[in-house]
Design an enzyme around this catalytic site. Structure first.
Site, PDB file in Angstrom:
ATOM      1  CG  HIS A 102       8.970  -1.118   3.187  1.00 40.81           C
ATOM      2  ND1 HIS A 102       8.141  -2.414   3.524  1.00 40.81           N
ATOM      3  CD2 HIS A 102       8.172  -0.017   3.675  1.00 40.81           C
ATOM      4  CE1 HIS A 102       6.948  -1.649   4.112  1.00 40.81           C
ATOM      5  NE2 HIS A 102       7.155  -0.649   4.185  1.00 40.81           N
ATOM      6  CG  HIS A 121       0.535   4.821   7.571  1.00 41.33           C
ATOM      7  ND1 HIS A 121      -0.630   4.171   7.073  1.00 41.33           N
ATOM      8  CD2 HIS A 121       1.648   3.893   7.516  1.00 41.33           C
ATOM      9  CE1 HIS A 121       0.015   3.106   6.380  1.00 41.33           C
ATOM     10  NE2 HIS A 121       1.252   3.048   6.534  1.00 41.33           N
ATOM     11  CG  HIS A 149      -0.552  -0.012   2.581  1.00 37.82           C
ATOM     12  ND1 HIS A 149      -0.894  -0.634   3.315  1.00 37.82           N
ATOM     13  CD2 HIS A 149       0.786   0.497   3.125  1.00 37.82           C
ATOM     14  CE1 HIS A 149      -0.306  -0.689   4.821  1.00 37.82           C
ATOM     15  NE2 HIS A 149       0.859   0.031   4.373  1.00 37.82           N
ATOM     16  CD  GLU A 154       3.587  -1.825   6.274  1.00 36.19           C
ATOM     17  OE1 GLU A 154       3.537  -0.472   6.758  1.00 36.19           O
ATOM     18  OE2 GLU A 154       3.558  -2.039   4.979  1.00 36.19           O
TER      19      GLU A 154
END
Length: 280
Positions: A193, A59, A12, A240
């Site tokens: 990441h 977030h 995402h 995630e």
């Protein structure tokens, strides 16, 4: 009764949303990313669900860091796009399904998941980017959405196995809902990441591809990945991927892989995407 008909997992990345909003999807850098979603965009037209249970992480948009629920279920009639500091994305309002959300809340608490119920929650790129990737830029989203936010930002985060258990409980809860609904479960985020620190920019394709390989029929190995393993192998944001396990468990024991896509890089991460369907 309601039934889980398919599962979708996707990264995402916020920059993907910006590329869509700014009309950059066919630029040389972005075109390969969006090409990887063309199959799923066509497929879902014939497999359109009534409701998507969309597993994502906030977030610091709706839930600031003073309150960080482990599992937060969106329980509102509608959810507005969040302003993440540069204005809300120009995407439609997300409409929920309060009847199914209420049923999920009750059943999951019975199954000993201590949910936080969110009666108001703006939704950020973690939720809206996957919708854009699958549905493009419509005037209104073609499905109802139940947001399920998982804490992957502040320790302690839930374990991979606990997220698997949550997905299995969601499957049971959906099956017990009396209305005839087609439900998809989407897991978002990842893949490898890291956004900060000495390892900023880390991408681990070997780990990512192995995760995709095992998602169909070697899930016991994925459930054993520790939070430290995710940190070491997939970077600080690789955790995630536990949200993908919620999706996978909701499909039951046996699944068929319909489509897979993996691309490096998009912004500063690897993009992963998979479509699965229950066999039973």
């Amino acid at each position: 009764m309601a039934r889980v008909t398919a599962g979708i997992a996707t990264s995402h990345v916020p920059a993907i949303g910006a590329a869509i909003d700014l009309g950059k999807t066919q630029e040389e850098y972005w075109a390969p990313v969006f090409a990887g979603y063309e199959w799923a965009k066509e497929w879902i037209k014939g497999e359109m669900p009534d409701v998507v249970i969309l597993v994502y992480n906030d977030h610091a948009s709706a839930m600031m860091l003073d309150i960080v629920p482990t599992f937060a279920l969106g329980f509102a009639e509608e959810f507005e796009p969040a302003d993440e500091g540069w204005g809300a994305r120009p995407v439609p309002t997300v409409y929920g399904h309060t009847e199914l959300a209420a049923h999920l809340a009750e059943q999951l608490v019975i199954d000993e998941f201590d949910l936080t119920i969110m009666n108001h929650m703006d939704v950020d790129h973690g939720l809206t980017v996957p919708l854009s990737l699958l549905f493009g830029q419509p005037e209104q989203w073609p499905v109802r959405v139940i947001p399920l936010a998982i804490n992957v930002t502040q320790f302690p985060t839930p374990s991979a196995d606990r997220c698997w258990q949550l997905g299995a409980a969601i499957r049971d809860a959906v099956a017990a809902f009396p209305e005839d609904l087609k439900v998809q479960v989407w897991g978002t985020g990842g893949m490898s990441h890291q956004l900060q620190g000495p390892r900023a920019g880390l991408i681990n394709p070997e780990f990512d591809v192995s995760f995709l390989d095992k998602l169909t029929d070697q899930t016991d190995e994925l459930r054993k990945i520790t939070r430290l393993d995710f940190l070491r192998e997939a970077g600080s944001e690789g955790i995630e991927l536990i949200m993908w396990l919620v999706m996978r468990a909701a499909l039951g024991e046996k699944v068929e892989e319909l489509h897979r896509f993996y691309h490096v890089p998009a912004s500063n991460t690897a993009v992963g995407h998979i479509v699965l369907k229950p066999r039973d």
